[in-house]
Motif scaffolding. Structure first.
Motif, short mmCIF file in Angstrom:
data_model
loop_
_atom_site.label_atom_id
_atom_site.label_comp_id
_atom_site.label_asym_id
_atom_site.label_seq_id
_atom_site.Cartn_x
_atom_site.Cartn_y
_atom_site.Cartn_z
N LEU A 1 0.80 -1.29 0.22
CA LEU A 1 0.06 0.09 0.08
C LEU A 1 0.79 1.06 0.06
CD1 LEU A 1 -2.55 -1.04 2.73
CD2 LEU A 1 -2.82 -1.25 0.34
N GLU A 2 0.39 2.29 -0.85
CA GLU A 2 0.84 3.62 -0.45
C GLU A 2 0.20 4.43 0.68
OE1 GLU A 2 3.05 5.18 -2.64
OE2 GLU A 2 3.02 4.05 -4.53
N PRO A 3 0.68 5.39 1.17
CA PRO A 3 0.35 5.94 2.43
C PRO A 3 -1.07 6.46 2.16
CG PRO A 3 2.49 6.85 1.88
CD PRO A 3 2.31 5.74 0.86
N GLU A 4 -1.67 6.94 0.84
CA GLU A 4 -2.91 7.35 0.96
C GLU A 4 -3.84 6.09 0.95
OE1 GLU A 4 -5.95 10.23 -1.48
OE2 GLU A 4 -3.70 10.13 -1.96
N GLN A 5 -3.48 4.89 0.53
CA GLN A 5 -4.35 3.74 0.72
C GLN A 5 -4.35 3.41 2.15
OE1 GLN A 5 -1.81 1.75 -2.19
NE2 GLN A 5 -3.80 1.24 -3.36
N LEU A 6 -3.33 3.47 2.90
CA LEU A 6 -3.22 3.07 4.31
C LEU A 6 -4.28 4.31 4.95
CD1 LEU A 6 -2.32 1.49 6.74
CD2 LEU A 6 -0.21 2.60 6.80
N ALA A 7 -4.10 5.41 4.72
CA ALA A 7 -4.94 6.35 5.37
C ALA A 7 -6.57 5.99 5.10
CB ALA A 7 -4.70 7.91 4.88
N ASN A 8 -6.76 5.58 3.84
CA ASN A 8 -8.03 5.32 3.65
C ASN A 8 -8.63 4.14 4.46
OD1 ASN A 8 -8.29 7.07 1.56
ND2 ASN A 8 -7.91 5.91 0.03
N ILE A 9 -7.51 3.09 4.73
CA ILE A 9 -8.26 2.22 5.85
C ILE A 9 -8.27 2.64 7.22
CG2 ILE A 9 -7.20 0.00 6.84
CD1 ILE A 9 -5.94 -0.72 4.47
N MET A 10 -7.54 3.44 7.72
CA MET A 10 -7.86 4.15 8.76
C MET A 10 -9.28 4.86 8.91
SD MET A 10 -4.17 5.99 9.69
CE MET A 10 -2.77 4.91 9.86
N ILE A 11 -9.35 5.39 7.95
CA ILE A 11 -10.79 6.07 7.69
C ILE A 11 -11.85 5.41 7.84
CG2 ILE A 11 -12.33 7.78 6.45
CD1 ILE A 11 -10.10 9.21 8.13
N HIS B 1 3.14 9.09 7.57
CA HIS B 1 2.87 9.79 6.21
C HIS B 1 1.30 9.44 6.16
CE1 HIS B 1 6.03 11.66 4.24
NE2 HIS B 1 6.80 10.72 4.55
N ALA B 2 0.84 8.25 6.38
CA ALA B 2 -0.67 7.81 6.01
C ALA B 2 -1.42 8.62 7.13
CB ALA B 2 -0.87 6.43 6.37
N LEU B 3 -0.66 8.54 8.54
CA LEU B 3 -1.91 9.41 9.40
C LEU B 3 -1.92 10.91 9.28
CD1 LEU B 3 -2.71 9.41 12.31
CD2 LEU B 3 -0.46 9.96 13.06
N TYR B 4 -0.72 11.50 8.33
CA TYR B 4 -0.95 13.01 8.00
C TYR B 4 -2.11 13.17 7.05
CZ TYR B 4 0.38 17.61 6.51
OH TYR B 4 0.54 18.85 6.42
N ILE B 5 -2.25 12.21 6.24
CA ILE B 5 -3.24 12.11 5.30
C ILE B 5 -4.65 11.93 6.02
CG2 ILE B 5 -4.20 11.17 3.02
CD1 ILE B 5 -1.07 10.44 2.32
N ALA B 6 -4.57 10.92 6.55
CA ALA B 6 -6.01 10.65 7.48
C ALA B 6 -6.31 11.57 8.26
CB ALA B 6 -5.46 9.32 8.12
N ILE B 7 -5.54 12.43 8.93
CA ILE B 7 -5.95 13.62 9.72
C ILE B 7 -6.86 14.72 8.99
CG2 ILE B 7 -5.55 15.78 11.15
CD1 ILE B 7 -2.81 13.97 11.71
N GLN B 8 -6.22 14.58 7.53
CA GLN B 8 -7.03 15.73 6.75
C GLN B 8 -8.56 15.18 6.15
OE1 GLN B 8 -4.24 17.52 3.78
NE2 GLN B 8 -2.74 15.85 4.93
N LYS B 9 -8.41 13.83 6.22
CA LYS B 9 -9.60 13.01 5.81
C LYS B 9 -10.62 13.00 6.95
CE LYS B 9 -7.54 10.36 2.25
NZ LYS B 9 -8.40 10.36 1.07
N GLY B 10 -10.36 13.20 8.20
CA GLY B 10 -11.19 13.37 9.47
C GLY B 10 -10.96 12.33 10.26
N LEU B 11 -9.77 11.76 10.51
CA LEU B 11 -9.45 10.65 11.56
C LEU B 11 -9.50 11.46 12.85
CD1 LEU B 11 -8.84 7.87 11.74
CD2 LEU B 11 -6.36 8.46 11.84
N ARG B 12 -10.08 10.96 13.72
CA ARG B 12 -10.36 11.58 15.02
C ARG B 12 -10.36 10.70 16.37
NH1 ARG B 12 -9.30 15.06 12.23
NH2 ARG B 12 -9.75 17.15 12.07
N ILE B 13 -9.76 9.42 16.13
CA ILE B 13 -9.88 8.28 17.07
C ILE B 13 -8.35 7.97 17.47
CG2 ILE B 13 -12.25 7.40 16.79
CD1 ILE B 13 -10.91 5.08 15.19
N PRO B 14 -8.19 7.66 18.84
CA PRO B 14 -6.88 7.16 19.14
C PRO B 14 -6.08 6.22 18.51
CG PRO B 14 -8.49 7.15 21.15
CD PRO B 14 -9.12 7.37 20.05
N ILE B 15 -4.84 6.61 18.38
CA ILE B 15 -3.71 5.69 17.81
C ILE B 15 -3.05 4.97 18.69
CG2 ILE B 15 -1.70 5.45 16.47
CD1 ILE B 15 -3.84 6.28 14.70
#
Length: 323
Positions: A121-131, A155-169
């Motif tokens: 996975l690329e970082p954006e794909q990993l970010a999408n999994i988080m979302i 890197h994925a976390l940085y992208i996920a924040i912009q997509k609205g991630l708001r739960i603990p890591i």
């Protein structure tokens, strides 16, 4: 233990603002600087304590992972600690391969072998999994075996924040973690959950193939605690932040376990301590029974009870045990 909220309340309302969100909102330029630092250590790899010094953008190190992460699976996990799984599950992401070679690993099919079904996975794909997991309603994002892929995760976390991630890591680690890498991600993790395996270096070398594991784990856990402090949970018993330490009791190693507990108690008696009893022979222990005959058995109730009772005697306030 968590308690179910009244059903009429509908969606679980988590008012906790994760560390990484506050960091992004108040120190965004520093966040970008941290990403650059992580990129640099990936080029001459010092991401984990093996310090392979290879360019992971071009080749593999000890972990056999290059520029992209490999994920074996992701789903709401209901087999974790009560404070993580709650009633909606822990959003678990299993990263393929590992920076240890534990001869007893129960997940060796993905931690020591290249899972043919894993996804690169690329970082954006990993970010999408988080979302995706957040949208499924999980209480947290649980990163399993992250130590060798920290740059890609952040890197994925940085992208996920912009997509609205708001739960603990949750940083779910074997504790063979680079102090340098941990310091770079200071302020971005809410819950550290290391597994402290062995105190004795001989045992570590024999069973994890990394003789320096105890010294690395001690420094890593102290740094993790410095960053997130004592364990905290919300009104329903769901983990918000802090340090959770797992320890798997091994056959014939009660004294080694006691030394680990003594060390942990010197850090804080308010960490969440999970003393695990589920050891069973697996991986090389089964494949080479004569070589590892001393651990080719389950632990006894007496062995487990000795470790748990010692933890109580040391004064730990939160002990998760099977007794």
């Amino acid at each position: 233990m968590y308690i179910y909220p009244p059903y009429y309340q509908g969606v679980y309302n988590n008012s906790y603002v994760p560390n990484y969100v506050r960091f992004y909102e108040t120190r965004r330029s520093e966040f970008l600087e941290r990403l650059q630092l992580l990129d640099e250590i990936l080029k001459n790899c010092e991401v984990c304590p093996h310090e392979c010094h290879v360019d992971r953008n071009q080749t593999f190190g000890y972990c056999r992972i290059g520029k992209k992460v490999r994920v074996s699976s992701y789903f709401p996990h209901f087999g974790e600690e009560d404070c993580l799984r709650g009633w909606r599950g822990s959003g678990t992401i299993f990263f393929t391969l590992c920076n240890l070679r534990c001869v007893f690993c129960q997940n060796y099919d993905i931690s020591q072998n290249l899972d043919p079904h894993s996804m690169e996975l690329e970082p954006e794909q990993l970010a999408n999994i988080m979302i995706y997991l957040q949208e499924k309603g999980v209480h947290n994002i649980n990163l399993v075996s992250p130590d060798h892929v920290v740059p890609q995760i952040i890197h994925a976390l940085y992208i996920a924040i912009q997509k609205g991630l708001r739960i603990p890591i949750v940083y779910n680690s074997n504790a063979y973690s680079s102090l340098q890498t941990l310091k770079i991600i200071d302020g971005l993790i809410d819950i550290y959950m290391p597994d402290f395996k062995f105190w004795d270096s001989f045992l570590a070398k024999r069973y994890t193939k990394s003789e320096d594991y105890p010294d690395v784990a001690k420094e890593a856990i102290k740094e993790m605690y410095r960053q997130v402090g004592d364990f905290e949970q919300d009104e329903y018993g769901i983990a918000k932040k802090g340090l959770i330490v797992r320890h798997l009791v091994m056959p014939g190693m009660v004294e080694d376990s006691k030394k680990i507990l003594e060390f942990l108690s010197s850090i804080s008696k308010k960490i969440y301590l999970n003393i695990m009893s589920q050891y069973r022979p697996s991986n090389k222990v089964i494949q080479k029974p004569d070589q590892y005959k001393e651990i080719n058995r389950r632990i006894t109730i007496h062995e487990y009870r000795q470790v748990v009772e010692y933890a109580h005697a040391l004064g730990f306030e939160i002990i998760d045990a099977d007794l």
